[in-house]
Motif scaffolding. Structure first.
Motif, PDB file in Angstrom:
ATOM      1  N   LEU A  64       7.389  64.569  42.102  1.00 48.09           N
ATOM      2  CA  LEU A  64       7.024  63.209  41.715  1.00 48.09           C
ATOM      3  C   LEU A  64       8.258  62.382  41.368  1.00 48.09           C
ATOM      4  O   LEU A  64       8.362  61.212  41.726  1.00 48.09           O
ATOM      5  CB  LEU A  64       6.084  63.249  40.513  1.00 48.09           C
ATOM      6  N   THR A  65       9.186  63.003  40.658  1.00 45.65           N
ATOM      7  CA  THR A  65      10.373  62.284  40.211  1.00 45.65           C
ATOM      8  C   THR A  65      11.399  63.292  39.723  1.00 45.65           C
ATOM      9  O   THR A  65      11.135  64.498  39.644  1.00 45.65           O
ATOM     10  CB  THR A  65      10.023  61.281  39.093  1.00 45.65           C
ATOM     11  N   SER A  66      12.579  62.794  39.383  1.00 48.07           N
ATOM     12  CA  SER A  66      13.647  63.644  38.862  1.00 48.07           C
ATOM     13  C   SER A  66      14.483  62.835  37.886  1.00 48.07           C
ATOM     14  O   SER A  66      14.394  61.610  37.835  1.00 48.07           O
ATOM     15  CB  SER A  66      14.532  64.160  40.012  1.00 48.07           C
ATOM     16  N   ALA A  67      15.297  63.542  37.117  1.00 46.95           N
ATOM     17  CA  ALA A  67      16.206  62.859  36.194  1.00 46.95           C
ATOM     18  C   ALA A  67      17.409  63.747  35.947  1.00 46.95           C
ATOM     19  O   ALA A  67      17.296  64.972  35.915  1.00 46.95           O
ATOM     20  CB  ALA A  67      15.508  62.537  34.872  1.00 46.95           C
ATOM     21  N   TYR A  68      18.561  63.122  35.777  1.00 42.29           N
ATOM     22  CA  TYR A  68      19.800  63.865  35.554  1.00 42.29           C
ATOM     23  C   TYR A  68      20.718  63.103  34.603  1.00 42.29           C
ATOM     24  O   TYR A  68      21.364  62.134  34.999  1.00 42.29           O
ATOM     25  CB  TYR A  68      20.529  64.104  36.880  1.00 42.29           C
ATOM     26  N   PRO A  69      20.801  63.524  33.345  1.00 43.60           N
ATOM     27  CA  PRO A  69      21.819  62.956  32.462  1.00 43.60           C
ATOM     28  C   PRO A  69      23.103  63.779  32.564  1.00 43.60           C
ATOM     29  O   PRO A  69      23.084  64.997  32.450  1.00 43.60           O
ATOM     30  CB  PRO A  69      21.188  63.085  31.072  1.00 43.60           C
ATOM     31  N   ARG A  70      24.224  63.144  32.794  1.00 46.63           N
ATOM     32  CA  ARG A  70      25.494  63.863  32.927  1.00 46.63           C
ATOM     33  C   ARG A  70      25.881  64.545  31.617  1.00 46.63           C
ATOM     34  O   ARG A  70      25.636  64.021  30.526  1.00 46.63           O
ATOM     35  CB  ARG A  70      26.613  62.902  33.336  1.00 46.63           C
ATOM     36  N   GLN A  71      26.499  65.715  31.742  1.00 46.20           N
ATOM     37  CA  GLN A  71      26.950  66.458  30.564  1.00 46.20           C
ATOM     38  C   GLN A  71      28.471  66.428  30.407  1.00 46.20           C
ATOM     39  O   GLN A  71      29.004  66.958  29.444  1.00 46.20           O
ATOM     40  CB  GLN A  71      26.467  67.910  30.666  1.00 46.20           C
ATOM     41  N   TYR A  72      29.182  65.852  31.371  1.00 42.53           N
ATOM     42  CA  TYR A  72      30.624  65.641  31.290  1.00 42.53           C
ATOM     43  C   TYR A  72      31.384  66.925  30.942  1.00 42.53           C
ATOM     44  O   TYR A  72      32.207  66.962  30.022  1.00 42.53           O
ATOM     45  CB  TYR A  72      30.946  64.539  30.278  1.00 42.53           C
ATOM     46  N   GLY A  73      31.065  67.990  31.668  1.00 42.61           N
ATOM     47  CA  GLY A  73      31.791  69.239  31.499  1.00 42.61           C
ATOM     48  C   GLY A  73      31.276  70.154  30.414  1.00 42.61           C
ATOM     49  O   GLY A  73      31.803  71.263  30.238  1.00 42.61           O
ATOM     50  N   ALA A  74      30.248  69.746  29.683  1.00 40.56           N
ATOM     51  CA  ALA A  74      29.774  70.553  28.562  1.00 40.56           C
ATOM     52  C   ALA A  74      29.101  71.847  29.003  1.00 40.56           C
ATOM     53  O   ALA A  74      29.106  72.835  28.264  1.00 40.56           O
ATOM     54  CB  ALA A  74      28.802  69.734  27.701  1.00 40.56           C
ATOM     55  N   THR A  75      28.523  71.858  30.200  1.00 45.96           N
ATOM     56  CA  THR A  75      27.775  73.037  30.638  1.00 45.96           C
ATOM     57  C   THR A  75      28.335  73.683  31.902  1.00 45.96           C
ATOM     58  O   THR A  75      27.971  74.814  32.221  1.00 45.96           O
ATOM     59  CB  THR A  75      26.301  72.676  30.907  1.00 45.96           C
ATOM     60  N   GLY A  76      29.186  72.991  32.637  1.00 46.44           N
ATOM     61  CA  GLY A  76      29.734  73.534  33.865  1.00 46.44           C
ATOM     62  C   GLY A  76      28.761  73.552  35.023  1.00 46.44           C
ATOM     63  O   GLY A  76      28.987  74.227  36.033  1.00 46.44           O
ATOM     64  N   ARG A  77      27.678  72.808  34.902  1.00 46.51           N
ATOM     65  CA  ARG A  77      26.687  72.726  35.980  1.00 46.51           C
ATOM     66  C   ARG A  77      25.942  71.401  35.864  1.00 46.51           C
ATOM     67  O   ARG A  77      25.893  70.791  34.791  1.00 46.51           O
ATOM     68  CB  ARG A  77      25.697  73.889  35.906  1.00 46.51           C
ATOM     69  N   SER A  78      25.341  70.984  36.962  1.00 43.46           N
ATOM     70  CA  SER A  78      24.535  69.764  36.988  1.00 43.46           C
ATOM     71  C   SER A  78      23.070  70.181  36.949  1.00 43.46           C
ATOM     72  O   SER A  78      22.579  70.805  37.884  1.00 43.46           O
ATOM     73  CB  SER A  78      24.812  68.963  38.272  1.00 43.46           C
ATOM     74  N   THR A  79      22.379  69.865  35.864  1.00 40.95           N
ATOM     75  CA  THR A  79      20.997  70.308  35.692  1.00 40.95           C
ATOM     76  C   THR A  79      20.046  69.127  35.846  1.00 40.95           C
ATOM     77  O   THR A  79      20.091  68.176  35.075  1.00 40.95           O
ATOM     78  CB  THR A  79      20.785  70.977  34.323  1.00 40.95           C
ATOM     79  N   VAL A  80      19.196  69.230  36.855  1.00 37.92           N
ATOM     80  CA  VAL A  80      18.241  68.177  37.189  1.00 37.92           C
ATOM     81  C   VAL A  80      16.844  68.625  36.785  1.00 37.92           C
ATOM     82  O   VAL A  80      16.458  69.772  37.025  1.00 37.92           O
ATOM     83  CB  VAL A  80      18.273  67.896  38.713  1.00 37.92           C
ATOM     84  N   LEU A  81      16.103  67.734  36.154  1.00 43.16           N
ATOM     85  CA  LEU A  81      14.696  68.003  35.865  1.00 43.16           C
ATOM     86  C   LEU A  81      13.850  67.507  37.027  1.00 43.16           C
ATOM     87  O   LEU A  81      14.008  66.364  37.477  1.00 43.16           O
ATOM     88  CB  LEU A  81      14.259  67.295  34.590  1.00 43.16           C
ATOM     89  N   LEU A  82      12.949  68.356  37.511  1.00 38.48           N
ATOM     90  CA  LEU A  82      12.040  68.015  38.606  1.00 38.48           C
ATOM     91  C   LEU A  82      10.613  68.123  38.106  1.00 38.48           C
ATOM     92  O   LEU A  82      10.239  69.106  37.460  1.00 38.48           O
ATOM     93  CB  LEU A  82      12.255  68.968  39.786  1.00 38.48           C
ATOM     94  N   ILE A  83       9.815  67.107  38.416  1.00 36.58           N
ATOM     95  CA  ILE A  83       8.439  67.050  37.921  1.00 36.58           C
ATOM     96  C   ILE A  83       7.484  66.972  39.107  1.00 36.58           C
ATOM     97  O   ILE A  83       7.688  66.177  40.028  1.00 36.58           O
ATOM     98  CB  ILE A  83       8.242  65.839  36.988  1.00 36.58           C
ATOM     99  N   PHE A  84       6.446  67.805  39.057  1.00 37.43           N
ATOM    100  CA  PHE A  84       5.455  67.885  40.124  1.00 37.43           C
ATOM    101  C   PHE A  84       4.058  67.682  39.554  1.00 37.43           C
ATOM    102  O   PHE A  84       3.818  67.921  38.365  1.00 37.43           O
ATOM    103  CB  PHE A  84       5.497  69.255  40.802  1.00 37.43           C
ATOM    104  N   GLN A  85       3.132  67.271  40.406  1.00 36.57           N
ATOM    105  CA  GLN A  85       1.724  67.195  40.034  1.00 36.57           C
ATOM    106  C   GLN A  85       1.176  68.609  39.906  1.00 36.57           C
ATOM    107  O   GLN A  85       1.297  69.423  40.826  1.00 36.57           O
ATOM    108  CB  GLN A  85       0.933  66.431  41.091  1.00 36.57           C
ATOM    109  N   ALA A  86       0.573  68.930  38.778  1.00 35.06           N
ATOM    110  CA  ALA A  86       0.139  70.300  38.524  1.00 35.06           C
ATOM    111  C   ALA A  86      -1.055  70.719  39.358  1.00 35.06           C
ATOM    112  O   ALA A  86      -1.190  71.891  39.709  1.00 35.06           O
ATOM    113  CB  ALA A  86      -0.193  70.473  37.041  1.00 35.06           C
ATOM    114  N   SER A  87      -1.920  69.795  39.699  1.00 29.48           N
ATOM    115  CA  SER A  87      -3.189  70.158  40.330  1.00 29.48           C
ATOM    116  C   SER A  87      -3.017  70.775  41.711  1.00 29.48           C
ATOM    117  O   SER A  87      -3.905  71.470  42.196  1.00 29.48           O
ATOM    118  CB  SER A  87      -4.089  68.924  40.437  1.00 29.48           C
TER     119      SER A  87
END
Length: 205
Positions: A142-165
């Motif tokens: 449905l959508t995604s979001a990515y706030p930058r961590q500026y090196g804090a985690t060493g990876r780019s973590t994206v949230l992905l949201i889907f319709q559950a049904s």
């Protein structure tokens, strides 16, 4: 669902859904978080493509509820009202690293390419990710979001949201990422339905 709320969700989900566990056990938030992060429970999947490392993790709604309730800035009055915010959705995180750093850092010397990479991670990547059921039905994000961590985690973590049904309970499925930006090709992460159904419920204080 506002973009600001999406960014809060990705911090909750990525730095620590959906089908809720129907098993009889219940765990307090720290133990539930450890359960989800334990690879033995099948909720975190890893793969590599060349020098890139990708991790896909299922994020149960109950864990997001616990973290939202613990947020001192939350104005929500009750656990039930928090649950309603997350209801009807499946939540996953997709983490991408290149040579041990955030994947967009490969463009750090090219401002235009870096801006395009960040825009792709924040919103464009949703068009490239699908859940595929055992019956070969395809469920787009449905959508995604990515706030930058500026090196804090060493990876780019994206949230992905889907319709559950669209995802039947107790059936195996895959999260398929058909990358169109970083040259990773098609990457698949396999999840077992019983592993999702077996997630313990949240035990509130």
């Amino acid at each position: 669902m506002s973009h600001a709320f999406l960014k809060r969700l990705v911090i909750l989900a990525g730095l620590g859904g959906s089908l809720t566990g129907c098993c009889s056990s219940s765990l307090e938030a720290p133990a539930l978080r450890a359960y989800v992060q334990d690879p033995a429970h099948g909720l975190v999947q890893h793969t590599t493509v060349g020098s890139a490392e990708l991790t896909c993790a299922y994020r149960p709604t109950e864990l997001l509820v616990a973290q939202e309730l613990a947020n001192p800035n939350s104005i929500t009055a009750s656990p039930d009202s928090v649950r309603r915010q997350f209801a009807g959705r499946q939540y996953f995180t997709l983490s991408l690293a290149q040579d041990g750093a955030e994947i967009e850092n490969q463009f750090i010397t090219n401002p235009t390419a870096l801006t395009n990479a960040l825009a792709y991670l924040n919103t464009g990547i949703a068009a490239d990710v699908f859940l595929v059921t055992a019956g070969h039905d395809s469920i787009p994000a449905l959508t995604s979001a990515y706030p930058r961590q500026y090196g804090a985690t060493g990876r780019s973590t994206v949230l992905l949201i889907f319709q559950a049904s669209g995802l039947p309970q107790n059936q195996d499925f895959q999260l398929v990422y058909r990358d169109t930006h970083f040259g990773l090709g098609t990457v698949q992460f396999s999840f077992k339905g019983p592993d999702v159904v077996a997630i313990p419920t949240l035990k509130l204080p």
